[in-house]
Structure formats: structure tokens, C-alpha cells
Design a protein around this motif. Structure first.
Motif, PDB file in Angstrom:
ATOM      1  N   GLU A 164      -5.364 -12.729  10.694  1.00 33.21           N
ATOM      2  CA  GLU A 164      -5.696 -12.369  12.082  1.00 33.21           C
ATOM      3  C   GLU A 164      -7.024 -11.655  12.173  1.00 33.21           C
ATOM      4  O   GLU A 164      -7.652 -11.625  13.218  1.00 33.21           O
ATOM      5  N   GLY A 165      -7.424 -11.046  11.076  1.00 30.66           N
ATOM      6  CA  GLY A 165      -8.682 -10.306  11.112  1.00 30.66           C
ATOM      7  C   GLY A 165      -8.882  -9.480   9.858  1.00 30.66           C
ATOM      8  O   GLY A 165      -8.002  -9.421   8.994  1.00 30.66           O
ATOM      9  N   VAL A 166     -10.041  -8.901   9.777  1.00 27.33           N
ATOM     10  CA  VAL A 166     -10.365  -8.058   8.619  1.00 27.33           C
ATOM     11  C   VAL A 166     -10.832  -6.706   9.143  1.00 27.33           C
ATOM     12  O   VAL A 166     -11.725  -6.633   9.986  1.00 27.33           O
ATOM     13  N   LEU A 167     -10.206  -5.646   8.661  1.00 27.17           N
ATOM     14  CA  LEU A 167     -10.634  -4.297   9.017  1.00 27.17           C
ATOM     15  C   LEU A 167     -11.569  -3.824   7.903  1.00 27.17           C
ATOM     16  O   LEU A 167     -11.152  -3.665   6.755  1.00 27.17           O
ATOM     17  N   LYS A 168     -12.816  -3.665   8.270  1.00 26.05           N
ATOM     18  CA  LYS A 168     -13.832  -3.369   7.251  1.00 26.05           C
ATOM     19  C   LYS A 168     -13.645  -1.968   6.673  1.00 26.05           C
ATOM     20  O   LYS A 168     -13.428  -1.003   7.407  1.00 26.05           O
ATOM     21  N   GLU A 169     -13.752  -1.911   5.359  1.00 27.11           N
ATOM     22  CA  GLU A 169     -13.736  -0.645   4.617  1.00 27.11           C
ATOM     23  C   GLU A 169     -12.640   0.300   5.119  1.00 27.11           C
ATOM     24  O   GLU A 169     -12.854   1.478   5.349  1.00 27.11           O
ATOM     25  N   GLU A 170     -11.435  -0.260   5.203  1.00 26.70           N
ATOM     26  CA  GLU A 170     -10.305   0.468   5.790  1.00 26.70           C
ATOM     27  C   GLU A 170      -9.551   1.305   4.751  1.00 26.70           C
ATOM     28  O   GLU A 170      -8.946   2.312   5.074  1.00 26.70           O
ATOM     29  N   GLN A 171      -9.594   0.854   3.498  1.00 29.31           N
ATOM     30  CA  GLN A 171      -8.725   1.441   2.478  1.00 29.31           C
ATOM     31  C   GLN A 171      -9.533   2.028   1.330  1.00 29.31           C
ATOM     32  O   GLN A 171     -10.361   1.327   0.730  1.00 29.31           O
ATOM     33  N   TYR A 172      -9.292   3.291   1.031  1.00 28.76           N
ATOM     34  CA  TYR A 172     -10.016   3.953  -0.062  1.00 28.76           C
ATOM     35  C   TYR A 172      -9.139   3.918  -1.314  1.00 28.76           C
ATOM     36  O   TYR A 172      -8.087   4.544  -1.365  1.00 28.76           O
ATOM     37  N   VAL A 173      -9.540   3.135  -2.293  1.00 28.96           N
ATOM     38  CA  VAL A 173      -8.751   2.991  -3.523  1.00 28.96           C
ATOM     39  C   VAL A 173      -9.680   3.070  -4.725  1.00 28.96           C
ATOM     40  O   VAL A 173     -10.729   2.408  -4.750  1.00 28.96           O
ATOM     41  N   ASP A 174      -9.298   3.867  -5.708  1.00 28.95           N
ATOM     42  CA  ASP A 174     -10.075   4.002  -6.946  1.00 28.95           C
ATOM     43  C   ASP A 174     -11.559   4.273  -6.664  1.00 28.95           C
ATOM     44  O   ASP A 174     -12.448   3.652  -7.260  1.00 28.95           O
ATOM     45  N   ASP A 179     -11.848  -3.703   2.172  1.00 29.66           N
ATOM     46  CA  ASP A 179     -11.472  -4.324   3.444  1.00 29.66           C
ATOM     47  C   ASP A 179      -9.961  -4.565   3.471  1.00 29.66           C
ATOM     48  O   ASP A 179      -9.359  -4.918   2.448  1.00 29.66           O
ATOM     49  N   MET A 180      -9.389  -4.382   4.657  1.00 33.28           N
ATOM     50  CA  MET A 180      -7.953  -4.649   4.845  1.00 33.28           C
ATOM     51  C   MET A 180      -7.798  -5.968   5.592  1.00 33.28           C
ATOM     52  O   MET A 180      -8.363  -6.147   6.676  1.00 33.28           O
ATOM     53  N   HIS A 181      -7.057  -6.893   5.006  1.00 31.60           N
ATOM     54  CA  HIS A 181      -6.861  -8.203   5.627  1.00 31.60           C
ATOM     55  C   HIS A 181      -5.538  -8.188   6.376  1.00 31.60           C
ATOM     56  O   HIS A 181      -4.498  -7.941   5.777  1.00 31.60           O
TER      57      HIS A 181
END
Ligand SMILES: CC(C)(COP(=O)(O)OP(=O)(O)OC[C@H]1O[C@@H](n2cnc3c(N)ncnc32)[C@H](O)[C@@H]1OP(=O)(O)O)[C@@H](O)C(=O)NCCC(=O)NCCS
Length: 197
Positions: A164-174, A179-181
Motif C-alpha cells: 500500500e505504501g512505504v513509510l520512509k525511514e520509519e524504523q530505527y534498527v541496529d 523504510d517500513m513497507h
């Protein structure tokens, strides 16, 4: 399949809520609290599940409690039980259930990494999606997956979820933003996809 868990001193019956082939989806049991807490905090598992905060047994205990009288249940969680090996290996269910707009977030975790890569999530997801659409009468089931979790991305696409979309730089990991799909599956498409089965 109903059986006694003989490896455990506290014998109790494991019974399916939803029957599968390799696995059954069974109702949560307070005797599995320690095991479930281990899964939630396991460094390898929690990295992909994005469990950033430590989770205590007390916290998990609340998940198994029924919604207080008068309150609507906002999540449903089932345990993935490996039939041949006779052991619980993970969880799957729905969160953020919106009973008015009839949508929910699907979430899954195989807490025992030795069971990764065996296609179990496909089977468990099909069972719980059928339950969501045909019993709970959901209209839409959605998922948010961040890019490095290739297994989840692949599994979602195979099940018929559409991006449905991509939330840019949504998730901080390591130490990095990812990006969150956002994926979604509608009941009408699920019925169409499975009408020949
Ligand atoms: C994510 C998870 C649920 C996937 O379950 P699984 O049973 O191991 O998944 P599968 O073995 O069916 O793999 C799914 C697909 O990804 C593919 N895959 C595996 N590793 C891959 C990789 N590195 N790159 C691309 N695809 C990959 C598999 O081949 C499979 O596709 P296929 O059926 O076409 O062969 C499980 O690994 C897990 O619980 N991880 C930790 C918690 C978590 O991430 N939860 C989900 C949060 S969104």
C-alpha cells in the motif's frame, strides 16, 4: 489432535483452536509464559520482531488475560504448536483490531529459530487469515514490514498481500533508519485467491 504434554511435570492438555497440517494454532497457556518471555526477548528473534523494550513475564501474563468486562478485545494471539515435535514454537495473531472498520494488524513470531526457513509461517498465516476473514469478519488485514526482514516480505507477497505504501525511514534498527513497507489484504481478494482450493 489432543495430547498430554509428557515432558512437563505440570501435565496439561494441548488442544487445537485451529487445525493445520504441520502445526495447529492453540490457545495460550499460562504454563508457557516463561517460554514466551524467552522468545520475546531473544536477541535474534526480537531484532526482526522489533521488540526494543525488555518484556517481563508479568507483562506477558496480561496478554493472556481476558479483556475486562465491558471492554472490547483489541488483540487475539494464538500459539503455533508443532504437531510432530509436540512443542510450542511461536505465536501468531491480530493486534490493533478495529471492530468498526473491520481491520487488524497481523503479527507473527517463530520464537525458535531452528524452525525458521521451513515454510511454517505460510501455513500459520493462512490459518489465521481464514479465521480473520471467515469468523471474525474482517474486511482488511494489514502488516508493516521493514526492509531487512526479507522472510516476512517474501511471506507477505506469497500470501497475496499488496503493497500500500512505504513509510520512509520509519524504523530505527541496529543504528540505522529503515523504510517500513505497508502491506494489506482484502477479504474479497483472499476469497478470489483461494476459490479453487
Ligand atoms: C519472519 C518469520 C515469521 C518467517 O517465518 P518462516 O517460517 O521462517 O518463513 P519461511 O521459511 O516461510 O520464509 C518465508 C519466505 O522467505 C524466503 N526467505 C528466507 N530468507 C530469505 C532472504 N534472506 N531473502 C529473501 N527471501 C528469504 C523463504 O525462502 C520463503 O519463501 P519461499 O516460500 O518462496 O521459499 C520468522 O522468521 C520469525 O518469526 N522471525 C522473527 C520474528 C519476526 O520477524 N516476526 C515478523 C515481524 S513483521
Amino acid at each position: 489432535m489432543i495430547e498430554k504434554n509428557k515432558e512437563n511435570d505440570n501435565k496439561f492438555e494441548v488442544f487445537p483452536f485451529i487445525k493445520g497440517d504441520t502445526i495447529d494454532l492453540v490457545v495460550n497457556n499460562s504454563k508457557w509464559l516463561d517460554l514466551r518471555t524467552k522468545w520475546e526477548n531473544d536477541p535474534e528473534v526480537r531484532r526482526y520482531a522489533r521488540n526494543t523494550w525488555p518484556r517481563t513475564v508479568e507483562e506477558l501474563k496480561k496478554w493472556t488475560e481476558p479483556a475486562p468486562r465491558g471492554q472490547i478485545k483489541e488483540f487475539i494471539n494464538l500459539v503455533i504448536y508443532h504437531k510432530q515435535d509436540k512443542r510450542p514454537i511461536g505465536t501468531i495473531g491480530f493486534g490493533h483490531i478495529d471492530w468498526v472498520n473491520r481491520n487488524a494488524n497481523i503479527a507473527a513470531m517463530i520464537g525458535e529459530p531452528e524452525y525458521w526457513g521451513k515454510g511454517i509461517i505460510g501455513e500459520a498465516s493462512k490459518l489465521v487469515i481464514d479465521y480473520g476473514f471467515n469468523e471474525l469478519n474482517f474486511h482488511k488485514i494489514y502488516a508493516g514490514i521493514y526492509k531487512p526482514n526479507e522472510r516476512s516480505l517474501r511471506a507477505a507477497e506469497k500470501l497475496g498481500f499488496q503493497k500500500e505504501g512505504v513509510l520512509k525511514e520509519e524504523q530505527y534498527v541496529d543504528g540505522q533508519y529503515h523504510d517500513m513497507h505497508k502491506f494489506a489484504l482484502f477479504k474479497r481478494d483472499w476469497i478470489k485467491l483461494n476459490e479453487n482450493e
